[in-house]
Enzyme design. Structure first.
Site, PDB file in Angstrom:
ATOM      1  N   HIS A 187       0.865  -1.224   0.008  1.00  0.00           N
ATOM      2  CA  HIS A 187      -0.117   0.029   0.084  1.00  0.00           C
ATOM      3  C   HIS A 187       0.658   1.179  -0.150  1.00  0.00           C
ATOM      4  O   HIS A 187       0.505   2.426   0.799  1.00  0.00           O
ATOM      5  CB  HIS A 187      -0.959  -0.259   1.014  1.00  0.00           C
ATOM      6  CG  HIS A 187      -1.875  -1.034   1.241  1.00  0.00           C
ATOM      7  ND1 HIS A 187      -2.524  -1.485   0.466  1.00  0.00           N
ATOM      8  CD2 HIS A 187      -1.760  -2.196   2.302  1.00  0.00           C
ATOM      9  CE1 HIS A 187      -3.021  -3.010   0.802  1.00  0.00           C
ATOM     10  NE2 HIS A 187      -2.487  -3.305   1.843  1.00  0.00           N
ATOM     11  N   CYS A 188       2.146   1.331  -0.740  1.00  0.00           N
ATOM     12  CA  CYS A 188       2.806   2.270  -0.772  1.00  0.00           C
ATOM     13  C   CYS A 188       3.357   2.853   0.504  1.00  0.00           C
ATOM     14  O   CYS A 188       3.496   3.925   0.778  1.00  0.00           O
ATOM     15  CB  CYS A 188       2.413   3.534  -1.654  1.00  0.00           C
ATOM     16  SG  CYS A 188       1.660   3.221  -3.359  1.00  0.00           S
ATOM     17  N   ASN A 189       3.478   1.732   1.434  1.00  0.00           N
ATOM     18  CA  ASN A 189       4.075   2.256   2.652  1.00  0.00           C
ATOM     19  C   ASN A 189       5.194   1.085   3.099  1.00  0.00           C
ATOM     20  O   ASN A 189       4.771   0.501   4.107  1.00  0.00           O
ATOM     21  CB  ASN A 189       2.585   2.309   3.548  1.00  0.00           C
ATOM     22  CG  ASN A 189       3.245   3.147   4.876  1.00  0.00           C
ATOM     23  OD1 ASN A 189       4.299   3.593   5.249  1.00  0.00           O
ATOM     24  ND2 ASN A 189       2.120   3.242   5.714  1.00  0.00           N
TER      25      ASN A 189
END
Length: 153
Positions: free
Chosen positions: A109-111
């Site tokens: 999740h782009c994290n």
């Protein structure tokens, strides 16, 4: 954007004028205005409250299942819930849920820094919004139970 065009040569204007191609996206601006009017008619506070209620409801239902690791606060959450099922990769959860017509996201999740800190490669995530209901969350929970059975939990 151009000075001249023929079959063998095109001459462009100097910057910044050569970057002004085409008609502006007028329909996009009109559509955005209509969408904003729609959201304002419902009330952004009402939407936020609905999202929080759905997120809390999903969190509560998932926390009642064995073998589920939940991420994030148990109160004050947004309209989403991230989770893992013991022994099942998040991408497998998402794939099997998709076959049951339940839309989830799986991945980092782009994290990636947070995932690294949490010691996980990825999570599955259910997201809710204005158009979702508690009945749909109940269906999501049933899909999670079915996924657990499928993977022998």
């Amino acid at each position: 954007m151009i000075l001249s065009v023929d079959f063998h040569q095109t001459t462009y204007k100097r910057a910044p004028h050569k970057f002004e191609a085409g008609t502006p996206d007028i329909s996009g601006a009109i559509g955005l205005h209509a969408a904003m009017d729609y959201l304002d008619s419902i009330g952004r506070d009402n939407i936020a409250h609905h999202d929080q209620e759905l997120g809390a409801y999903a969190f509560e239902k998932l926390s009642g299942l064995k073998g589920v690791r939940l991420f994030g606060p148990n109160i004050g959450r947004a309209g989403l819930v991230s989770f893992l099922l013991d022994g099942v990769h998040a991408h497998d959860v998402v794939t099997v849920a998709d076959q049951a017509d339940v839309a989830l996201r799986g991945g980092h999740h782009c994290n990636q820094p947070l995932m690294k800190k949490l010691g996980v490669e990825s999570t599955a995530r259910a997201s809710f919004y204005l158009y979702n209901t508690t009945e749909e969350i109940d269906r999501f929970i049933e899909a999670v139970r079915d996924i657990q059975k499928f993977f022998g939990q």
